[in-house]
Scaffold this active site. Structure first.
Site, short mmCIF file in Angstrom:
data_model
loop_
_atom_site.label_atom_id
_atom_site.label_comp_id
_atom_site.label_asym_id
_atom_site.label_seq_id
_atom_site.Cartn_x
_atom_site.Cartn_y
_atom_site.Cartn_z
N LYS A 17 38.45 -24.47 -11.51
CA LYS A 17 37.10 -25.02 -11.71
C LYS A 17 36.87 -25.28 -13.20
CE LYS A 17 33.43 -22.07 -12.03
NZ LYS A 17 32.75 -22.34 -13.30
N ASN A 18 37.23 -24.31 -14.03
CA ASN A 18 36.91 -24.42 -15.47
C ASN A 18 37.78 -25.43 -16.20
OD1 ASN A 18 34.91 -22.62 -15.09
ND2 ASN A 18 35.83 -20.93 -16.24
N CYS A 26 20.67 -18.28 -18.79
CA CYS A 26 21.58 -18.01 -17.69
C CYS A 26 21.55 -16.51 -17.49
CB CYS A 26 22.95 -18.52 -18.10
SG CYS A 26 24.30 -17.89 -17.19
N ARG A 40 23.27 -17.84 -23.81
CA ARG A 40 24.18 -18.98 -23.76
C ARG A 40 23.62 -20.26 -24.38
NH1 ARG A 40 27.40 -18.90 -18.12
NH2 ARG A 40 29.06 -19.75 -19.35
N ASP A 99 35.58 -13.26 -17.29
CA ASP A 99 35.36 -13.71 -15.90
C ASP A 99 36.05 -12.81 -14.87
OD1 ASP A 99 33.82 -15.74 -16.84
OD2 ASP A 99 35.24 -17.35 -16.43
N ARG A 112 29.67 -21.55 -6.00
CA ARG A 112 29.84 -22.37 -7.22
C ARG A 112 31.30 -22.36 -7.67
NH1 ARG A 112 26.94 -20.33 -12.00
NH2 ARG A 112 28.35 -21.87 -12.84
C1 UD1 Z 1 33.30 -20.78 -20.47
C2 UD1 Z 1 33.58 -20.62 -19.00
C3 UD1 Z 1 33.06 -19.28 -18.49
C4 UD1 Z 1 33.63 -18.13 -19.34
C5 UD1 Z 1 33.38 -18.39 -20.82
C6 UD1 Z 1 34.06 -17.36 -21.72
C7 UD1 Z 1 33.57 -22.88 -18.14
C8 UD1 Z 1 32.88 -23.91 -17.35
N1 UD1 Z 1 32.95 -21.70 -18.28
O1 UD1 Z 1 31.89 -20.79 -20.63
O2 UD1 Z 1 33.47 -19.12 -17.14
O3 UD1 Z 1 32.99 -16.92 -18.98
O4 UD1 Z 1 33.89 -19.70 -21.20
O5 UD1 Z 1 35.41 -17.33 -21.46
O6 UD1 Z 1 34.66 -23.08 -18.64
N2 UD1 Z 1 27.84 -19.40 -27.58
C9 UD1 Z 1 26.86 -19.59 -28.53
N3 UD1 Z 1 26.55 -20.88 -28.88
C10 UD1 Z 1 27.20 -21.97 -28.34
C11 UD1 Z 1 28.20 -21.73 -27.37
C12 UD1 Z 1 28.50 -20.43 -27.03
O7 UD1 Z 1 26.26 -18.65 -29.04
O8 UD1 Z 1 26.87 -23.11 -28.70
C13 UD1 Z 1 28.17 -18.00 -27.19
C14 UD1 Z 1 27.89 -17.73 -25.70
O9 UD1 Z 1 26.55 -17.39 -25.47
C15 UD1 Z 1 28.86 -16.60 -25.41
C16 UD1 Z 1 30.07 -16.94 -26.30
O10 UD1 Z 1 29.56 -17.82 -27.31
O11 UD1 Z 1 28.32 -15.38 -25.80
C17 UD1 Z 1 31.22 -17.61 -25.59
O12 UD1 Z 1 30.72 -18.70 -24.84
P1 UD1 Z 1 31.62 -19.96 -24.48
O13 UD1 Z 1 33.05 -19.64 -24.78
O14 UD1 Z 1 31.04 -21.16 -25.10
O15 UD1 Z 1 31.44 -20.02 -22.90
P2 UD1 Z 1 31.24 -21.29 -21.99
O16 UD1 Z 1 32.02 -22.44 -22.51
O17 UD1 Z 1 29.81 -21.47 -21.71
#
Ligand code: UD1
Length: 419
Positions: free
Chosen positions: A22-23, A118, A123, A307, A399
């Site tokens: 999915k990711n 979320c 996030r 995850d 999902r």
């Molecule tokens: C992706 C995965 C999710 C997984 C996560 C971490 C997908 C669709 N989802 O989520 O399943 O749990 O990686 O491996 O691939 N953050 C900020 N600002 C930003 C972006 C992120 O503060 O602009 C923080 C987030 O809140 C979190 C951390 O950075 O605490 C990591 O998030 P991120 O790696 O971006 O996760 P996702 O891409 O949302």
């Protein structure tokens, strides 16, 4: 509303075929927006997030044909793509923000809803936006939407992410593919799904390479071509079923995987007592041994994935001592702990640390799923509890897990969907 009924205390035995990731599929689908060429994607998982992403792309004007099994599609994004991604589609799936990079790269403007909060933490998308602005994007946030423009097109730059982010790395890699000149991204996430995205983009004609630890270099191009691509396996689904096998004292063959990619998970499960045999594309996990307690933290790849944290916690409840999990990625990802405690677990949460008492015998209960991975952890616990458990709000589960009840039934679980 649909629920899952699980009658537990059965050992799982047999083969489970792992679906496409999915990711990986989500950023790859978003990246199709870069070109007007014909793109064929196979091994898409049949899960709700993919349906949502396809609806989002259709709402932008993509022409999508699905095969009868729905796990492969042909997609064409003509010149007449809209650049507006509505709240209705982005609110249920944070990955909706991944259309921002490709829309800006190709059309120089985009209005995309913020994904919002979320259950597992705030996030935000500040890292995505800050990095895009370094490519020449000007943006404002108005009433929950990012209004972004790149008046002179995207221009390559050197960008260091302040924190490792999977989504921000993906958005920037995609956007930089059409930017003028060269972009170098530092402190990138290097999850296997990002490598899958890069392989897809390269096949499409983009010029990308890893040049050092967490550094990705992208040379912009306008020369994209038709492409056929097969999505990699879902490593979180694979890890979930590996845990299910060990947890129930069963014996599962996890098929269609690349064991090298999940080396960390294999090592941890072995360390706590799972018997694991590895072949080229399959992993055999059996769980007759005692489960040992452990101290562990989640971290970006190649560390132990957040995850799989909830699923591992269930296993540790049955270990022979006290375990500690330190959740380093999300600030609020222990909501499953209180539901597991309702089943007899003894988990105490202190901020981002959980102390897990071992030797627990789970009791059946009526339960509430709170997010995707928390939901599956409740299914796992229910699989070991003698008697009937009901899991509510399973739309979270749908999902990200394809045919979970069918896959589990095929290996001996007593599980069914009820309404
Ligand atoms: C992706 C995965 C999710 C997984 C996560 C971490 C997908 C669709 N989802 O989520 O399943 O749990 O990686 O491996 O691939 N953050 C900020 N600002 C930003 C972006 C992120 O503060 O602009 C923080 C987030 O809140 C979190 C951390 O950075 O605490 C990591 O998030 P991120 O790696 O971006 O996760 P996702 O891409 O949302």
């Amino acid at each position: 509303m649909e629920k899952l009924q699980v009658i537990g205390a059965r050992k799982l035995r047999g083969n489970i075929k792992i679906s496409g990731s999915k990711n990986s599929s989500l950023p790859i689908l978003a990246a199709t927006l870069l070109s007007n060429k014909k793109i064929e994607i196979s091994n898409l998982p049949k899960v709700r997030d993919i349906k949502t992403m396809l609806l989002l792309l259709s709402s932008l004007g993509a022409k999508i044909k699905q095969n009868s099994q729905y796990n492969s599609i042909t997609i064409e994004n003509s010149k007449n793509i809209k650049t507006f991604a509505s709240y209705n589609l982005v609110k249920t799936m944070r990955a909706g923000i991944l259309v921002l990079g490709p829309l800006l790269a190709r059309f120089g403007e985009a209005k995309v809803s913020l994904p919002g909060g979320c259950a597992i933490g705030a996030r935000p998308v500040d890292i995505h936006l800050k990095a895009l602005s370094k490519l020449g994007v000007k943006y404002k946030i108005i009433q929950g939407y990012v209004h972004a423009k790149a008046p002179r097109g995207l221009i390559g730059n050197k960008i260091r992410f302040s924190k490792i982010s999977v989504g921000a790395t993906e958005n920037l890699v995609i956007a930089a593919c059409l930017a003028k000149g060269e972009t170098t991204l530092y402190n990138c996430a290097i999850e296997p799904e990002i490598k899958d995205l890069i392989n897809f983009l390269k096949k499409m004609g983009c010029n990308i390479k890893f040049s050092g630890k967490r550094i990705i270099k992208i040379k912009g191009t306008q020369n994209l071509q038709n492409v056929k691509y097969k999505i990699m396996f879902d490593r979180i689904e694979a890890g979930t079923y590996m845990i299910a096998s060990f947890l129930t004292g069963g014996n599962l063959k996890i098929c269609n995987v690349n064991p090298k990619i999940i080396n960390t998970e294999i090592k941890i499960l072995k360390k706590i007592g799972a018997k694991i045999k590895i072949k080229q594309n399959e992993i055999n996990v059996s769980g007759k041994n005692e489960i040992k307690n452990i101290k562990l933290k989640t971290s970006p790849y190649p560390g132990f994935p957040t995850d799989l944290q909830a699923q591992l916690m269930v296993l540790l409840c049955k270990s022979n001592g006290q375990s500690v999990i330190n959740e380093k990625i999300f600030e609020n990802r222990f909501m499953h702990a209180s539901e597991l405690n309702r089943m007899g677990a003894k988990i105490k949460v202190f901020g981002n640390k959980a102390i897990i008492q071992g030797n627990i015998i789970f009791k059946p209960a009526e339960l509430m799923a709170t997010d995707l991975r928390a939901s599956v952890s409740l299914v796992l616990a229910a699989l070991t509890a003698k008697g009937k458990s009901i899991i509510n709000r399973i739309y979270h589960l749908d999902r990200g897990y394809e045919n979970i009840e069918k896959k589990l039934r095929n290996v001996g679980a007593n599980i069914k969907r009820i309404s």
